[in-house]
Design an enzyme around this catalytic site. Structure first.
Site, PDB file in Angstrom:
ATOM      1  N   GLU A   1     -94.680  84.372 -68.045  1.00  0.00           N
ATOM      2  CA  GLU A   1     -93.998  84.143 -66.780  1.00  0.00           C
ATOM      3  C   GLU A   1     -94.720  83.077 -66.033  1.00  0.00           C
ATOM      4  O   GLU A   1     -94.237  82.284 -65.552  1.00  0.00           O
ATOM      5  CB  GLU A   1     -93.924  85.415 -65.867  1.00  0.00           C
ATOM      6  CG  GLU A   1     -93.552  85.139 -64.592  1.00  0.00           C
ATOM      7  CD  GLU A   1     -92.133  84.400 -64.523  1.00  0.00           C
ATOM      8  OE1 GLU A   1     -91.769  83.560 -63.672  1.00  0.00           O
ATOM      9  OE2 GLU A   1     -91.058  84.959 -65.305  1.00  0.00           O
TER      10      GLU A   1
ATOM     11  N   ASP B   1     -93.427  79.395 -64.606  1.00  0.00           N
ATOM     12  CA  ASP B   1     -93.615  78.768 -63.426  1.00  0.00           C
ATOM     13  C   ASP B   1     -94.191  77.423 -63.062  1.00  0.00           C
ATOM     14  O   ASP B   1     -93.543  76.488 -62.537  1.00  0.00           O
ATOM     15  CB  ASP B   1     -94.113  79.895 -62.573  1.00  0.00           C
ATOM     16  CG  ASP B   1     -93.253  81.260 -62.268  1.00  0.00           C
ATOM     17  OD1 ASP B   1     -92.128  81.256 -62.618  1.00  0.00           O
ATOM     18  OD2 ASP B   1     -93.950  82.329 -62.023  1.00  0.00           O
TER      19      ASP B   1
ATOM     20  N   SER C   1     -86.066  84.005 -63.602  1.00  0.00           N
ATOM     21  CA  SER C   1     -87.675  83.691 -63.580  1.00  0.00           C
ATOM     22  C   SER C   1     -87.761  81.988 -63.646  1.00  0.00           C
ATOM     23  O   SER C   1     -88.584  81.296 -63.260  1.00  0.00           O
ATOM     24  CB  SER C   1     -88.410  84.271 -64.625  1.00  0.00           C
ATOM     25  OG  SER C   1     -88.822  85.581 -64.224  1.00  0.00           O
TER      26      SER C   1
ATOM     27  N   ASP D   1     -70.455  73.646 -56.294  1.00  0.00           N
ATOM     28  CA  ASP D   1     -69.629  74.972 -56.509  1.00  0.00           C
ATOM     29  C   ASP D   1     -69.709  75.653 -57.839  1.00  0.00           C
ATOM     30  O   ASP D   1     -69.161  74.800 -58.751  1.00  0.00           O
ATOM     31  CB  ASP D   1     -68.441  75.249 -55.661  1.00  0.00           C
ATOM     32  CG  ASP D   1     -67.876  76.532 -55.507  1.00  0.00           C
ATOM     33  OD1 ASP D   1     -68.790  77.480 -55.644  1.00  0.00           O
ATOM     34  OD2 ASP D   1     -66.672  76.641 -55.131  1.00  0.00           O
ATOM     35  N   ILE D   2     -70.171  76.663 -58.115  1.00  0.00           N
ATOM     36  CA  ILE D   2     -69.905  77.253 -59.539  1.00  0.00           C
ATOM     37  C   ILE D   2     -68.607  78.261 -59.495  1.00  0.00           C
ATOM     38  O   ILE D   2     -68.350  79.151 -58.634  1.00  0.00           O
ATOM     39  CB  ILE D   2     -71.160  78.110 -60.254  1.00  0.00           C
ATOM     40  CG1 ILE D   2     -72.337  77.282 -60.025  1.00  0.00           C
ATOM     41  CG2 ILE D   2     -70.983  78.610 -61.510  1.00  0.00           C
ATOM     42  CD1 ILE D   2     -72.279  75.899 -60.766  1.00  0.00           C
TER      43      ILE D   2
ATOM     44  N   GLY E   1     -66.503  78.937 -53.449  1.00  0.00           N
ATOM     45  CA  GLY E   1     -67.193  79.202 -52.549  1.00  0.00           C
ATOM     46  C   GLY E   1     -68.095  79.955 -52.825  1.00  0.00           C
ATOM     47  O   GLY E   1     -68.703  80.266 -53.876  1.00  0.00           O
TER      48      GLY E   1
ATOM     49  N   ASP F   1     -70.364  83.192 -53.693  1.00  0.00           N
ATOM     50  CA  ASP F   1     -70.182  84.504 -54.288  1.00  0.00           C
ATOM     51  C   ASP F   1     -71.560  85.247 -54.623  1.00  0.00           C
ATOM     52  O   ASP F   1     -72.622  84.584 -54.717  1.00  0.00           O
ATOM     53  CB  ASP F   1     -69.291  84.421 -55.740  1.00  0.00           C
ATOM     54  CG  ASP F   1     -70.071  83.234 -56.592  1.00  0.00           C
ATOM     55  OD1 ASP F   1     -70.868  83.570 -57.082  1.00  0.00           O
ATOM     56  OD2 ASP F   1     -69.248  82.468 -56.910  1.00  0.00           O
TER      57      ASP F   1
END
Length: 620
Positions: free
Chosen positions: A309, A313, A535, A577-578, A596, A598
């Protein structure tokens, strides 16, 4: 050896000036908090009373309402005070407890024989090291050992008490009823890039283009998504930082995670060679004994699979935000506890330890990314609310906190049951993702168009991997903030009675926005591979907004700070927008991704030049 251990324990107890006498109080004890142990934890025997624990006592803050009012004003792009962030000293002054609260708590501790305790700079938190058997007397409770299904063991209670006259002066005490794990949201580690090819073929995720290839299709390959792809997809390519001398970006590590410099150098040499110096220059801080490491992984750490992790990062951030200075925080404390009676335990209390340390620093990064979380219900409500307020204080100082939404969709597979003693089937929101004072990031996959990240649970190369779906939900602890009402209510109305009763439509919905979160190219222990999860999408998003801050600072403006009011009022216009996908989890298809906002992809993914323009900075 036993005599030596006894001597050490006696010395440690004496150092804390703890007197083993009956607890005296001005008023009778009454239960302050009750919290059920989650299904994943099994109750064992009574905890070893001689074990030393670090007790953290949160005093009622003096003027938190005033701080939140300041925060709302300086974060509202239409307010006259927008961007006028507060200093550390100003925040300390606002939250400092009243004299009555301090006096009452000090009297209680003194009469109980507790000395050697310390305060933070705002004096709203007390820290003291005590034997567990003394804590039991102090809080009129009993601790037991609890074992998690993954083998971790912690000492906790399901209730604790205070004298009645202190109930209004103390908000929270930990570790008591907290059963959270602080797990990293990295869904999958794959040793080599070749291993993902079969999965990619089955999922039909190829970023194929028809006719003339686009700029994105030329550089983006779904089986290994690189910094060049991100820079092209989110349009940061070609941007040169101008204010790195007064900007910075941080990321938080827990569970003994630490970024590995040689791995980061190897990654940057291949994918962002002009930024390779970042591998040597990022700053590291150890908090509460957190590990630091300037060299390669040790044999033991490599065998344990440590630092996936942390490596993700730093590589995701350095790959997108160079030359912005990077700061790494490694906070110690994790289960299972070390069964040594002389060791002071602070297991699985990561966010509180870290954020309290952070707030005492007079200079902090403008952006901080955190890729950890757990089911909201495993966190006592008092703790979640108090830590969320600490995050608000960070935002008031002009820092944006990004948290990952989680990798289990609505709550995982066969795990979605309430922790209220009724064992009711219900969706499980995550914390800190559900805190309204952080900006929560979901994950996408594919290109042109992107869609919400999802991979079904199945066997791959003989290893069973659980469902991976971008975290989604509505909080059961935090109500819907005013800045989210229009967007969230429109979504809830659009889905009608779908999953009615399984979620809280009046709760804070998350995530707020999203970014790529499947098959990131990265390096671990000298080996190139890929990794997936929110992550990944969270530090990537943090890096993009660090560049937005750079443009703002170079234009003579303040950093974005607490982002959500701006994001929901105007910043959303700078996102793609997805509209494809669903949340999955809890053994259902889940919430649908819609036009929009979600609760799976938020408002969508970044368009960097548009974000810069909307933030009020000069477009390069």
């Amino acid at each position: 050896m036993q005599i030596l251990a006894s001597a050490l324990l006696a010395a440690a107890m004496a150092a804390q000036a703890v007197i083993a006498s009956p607890i005296r109080a001005r008023s009778p004890y009454a239960v302050k908090e009750t919290h059920f142990a989650p299904r994943e934890w099994t109750k064992l025997d009574r905890a070893n009373g001689a074990k030393l624990v670090q007790l953290q006592i949160g005093l009622k803050q003096g003027n938190m309402d005033g701080l939140l009012e300041h925060l709302n004003e300086v974060s509202d792009p239409d307010h006259a005070r927008y961007g006028a962030h507060l200093s550390a000293d100003e925040i300390d002054e606002l939250v400092r407890p009243s004299k009555e609260t301090c006096d009452q708590v000090e009297q209680w501790l003194s009469e109980a024989g507790v000395g050697g305790h310390s305060y933070n700079t705002a004096k709203d938190w007390i820290t003291v090291n005590l034997p567990l058997e003394f804590v039991e007397k102090l809080l009129d409770t009993e601790y037991h050992d609890y074992k998690h299904e993954d083998g971790a063991i912690i000492s906790r209670t399901t209730h604790w008490s205070l004298p009645r006259h202190l109930h209004s002066h103390i908000d929270v005490i930990q570790p008591t009823t907290s059963f959270f794990r602080g797990a990293a949201h990295a869904a999958t580690y794959v040793k080599t890039i070749d291993e993902v090819h079969d999965e990619v073929a089955k999922l039909s995720l190829a970023a194929a283009s028809y006719g003339e290839p686009s700029d994105v299709s030329k550089v983006c390959n779904v089986s290994s998504v690189t910094p060049e792809c991100f820079a092209t997809l989110y349009k940061t390519k070609g941007y040169k930082t101008k204010a790195e001398y007064k900007n910075s970006i941080g990321f938080a590590n827990y569970l003994e995670e630490v970024p590995i410099r040689p791995d980061t150098e190897q990654f940057l040499k291949k994918y962002r060679p002009e930024a390779v110096s970042s591998a040597k220059t990022f700053t590291t801080f150890s908090i509460n004994g957190g590990p630091l490491n300037d060299g390669p992984l040790s044999l033991g750490s490599a065998a344990n699979g440590s630092s996936h992790e942390a490596n993700l990062d730093v590589q995701a951030i350095a790959g997108i935000s160079w030359k912005t200075p990077i700061v790494s925080y490694s906070t110690g404390g994790r289960p299972p506890f070390i069964p040594d009676l002389t060791v002071v335990e602070n297991d699985s209390e990561p966010y509180l330890v870290w954020v309290n340390w952070l707030l005492q620093q007079r200079s902090i990064p403008k952006i901080i990314s955190t890729s950890y979380g757990e089911p909201e219900q495993t966190v006592p409500r008092s703790y979640a609310e108090r830590v969320c307020k600490q995050f608000a204080a960070v935002g008031a100082r002009g820092t944006t906190l990004f948290f990952s939404s989680g990798d289990s969709g609505l709550g995982g597979t066969n795990k979605c049951y309430t922790n209220d003693g009724k064992n009711t089937y219900k969706f499980l929101p995550a914390f800190p993702a559900s805190c309204p004072y952080v900006t929560t990031v979901g994950a996408t996959m594919n290109f042109e168009p992107e869609e919400s990240a999802y991979r079904a649970a199945r066997n791959v190369s003989g290893v069973f991997r659980d469902l991976y779906s971008s975290g989604s939900g509505f909080s059961n602890y935090f109500k819907q903030p005013a800045w989210q009402e229009t967007a969230a209510n429109a979504y809830v109305k659009s889905i009608g009675d779908l999953y009615k009763g399984l979620y809280n439509p009046a709760g804070r919905g998350y995530p707020d926005l999203a970014a790529q979160g499947l098959y990131f190219a990265y390096v671990w222990n000298g080996t190139e591979g890929t990794i997936s999860g929110t992550s990944a999408s969270t530090p990537l998003t943090a890096g993009i907004f660090a560049l937005v801050n750079d443009a703002l600072l170079a234009s003579g403006k303040s950093s974005l700070g607490y982002l959500n009011p701006w994001l929901y009022k105007k910043g959303y216009k700078g996102l793609t927008d997805i509209t494809k996908g669903s949340s999955h989890g809890c053994n259902v298809e889940g919430f649908p991704v819609t036009k929009g906002w979600d609760p799976i992809t938020g408002f969508g993914t970044s368009i960097f030049p548009e974000l810069v323009k909307l933030a009020g900075a000069k477009v390069w």
